[in-house]
Design an enzyme around this catalytic site. Sequence first.
Site, PDB file in Angstrom:
ATOM      1  N   SER A  99      38.429  50.279  31.211  1.00 57.65           N
ATOM      2  CA  SER A  99      37.527  49.482  30.380  1.00 57.65           C
ATOM      3  C   SER A  99      36.892  50.358  29.296  1.00 57.65           C
ATOM      4  O   SER A  99      37.600  50.943  28.477  1.00 57.65           O
ATOM      5  CB  SER A  99      36.485  48.803  31.266  1.00 57.65           C
ATOM      6  N   ASP A 231      42.583  38.937  32.887  1.00 57.35           N
ATOM      7  CA  ASP A 231      41.368  39.692  32.578  1.00 57.35           C
ATOM      8  C   ASP A 231      40.451  38.800  31.747  1.00 57.35           C
ATOM      9  O   ASP A 231      40.750  38.468  30.601  1.00 57.35           O
ATOM     10  CB  ASP A 231      41.729  40.964  31.800  1.00 57.35           C
ATOM     11  N   HIS A 260      40.023  41.994  35.598  1.00 56.60           N
ATOM     12  CA  HIS A 260      39.524  43.195  34.932  1.00 56.60           C
ATOM     13  C   HIS A 260      39.287  44.325  35.935  1.00 56.60           C
ATOM     14  O   HIS A 260      39.495  45.492  35.627  1.00 56.60           O
ATOM     15  CB  HIS A 260      38.223  42.862  34.195  1.00 56.60           C
TER      16      HIS A 260
END
Length: 280
Positions: A99, A231, A260
């Site tokens: 991320s 995601d 995610h």
Amino acid sequence: MTSSFVTTKDGVEIFFKDWGPKDAQPIVFHHGWPLSSDDWDAQMLFFLANGYRVVAHDRRGHGRSSQVADGHTMDQYAADAFAVVETLNLRNAVHIGHSTGGGEVARYVSKHGQPAGRVAKAVLVSAVPPLMLKTDANPDGLPIDLFDGFRTSLAANRAQFFHDVPSGPFYGFNREGVTANEGVIQNWWRQGMMGSAKAHYDGIKAFSETDQTEDLKAITVPTLVLHGEDDQLVPIAQSALKSAKLLQHSKLKTYPGLSHGMLTVNADVLNADLLAFVKS
């Protein structure tokens, strides 16, 4: 430096973990917002068991690192990571970022790791590059109102916001037929609340508004791009699919139905693919 901290040039103490044989190839992990190096527990234990040296740090303002008011930018994140790498004299390292940590890896590799000859490969997992925000040059990005909403929720009740995110979209626990894991939710909350509200607030701008197109173009080392097709926080079409095209030597793998937070809830799948890439 103490046994667990590196002090940066601007006096910030960055907490780090360094496990395994010092002569083994290092795997360096970069965590996502608003978490800490603890988010990589499953991967660190896995790679340690496979004979690697594993290193992870808490980003400034996050986890156990100093809760300073300033420096919550992608440039500074990358510089802090380089401080850890230099202090530990890591070479031939594989840098893996999740991320926001994927953005940190892209900036680190392009600005520090490659010029210093210290990086062998990179991995972007559910990563934010090249740019999340909708702009004239990035018309299919996400609207600023979404990120303003994050800031409003964080400022109003960070503890509740940090429960709602992992309970819902982060791990896909809001999807029909998916059973929520309360321990995973509480661990996300624990990591988030360890950090600084100021760092987390400023970090929203860093992960959403930093254009990393040029970082990706500059990376010459082999780079693996992994992304879940479900995601809900970093849509695959705006991130992984674009990143794979911008990178010079990329390998893209996507996962139908994964979220995610797949590195945690699907660690067995991710770990096998990460190890295969590191060994390749």
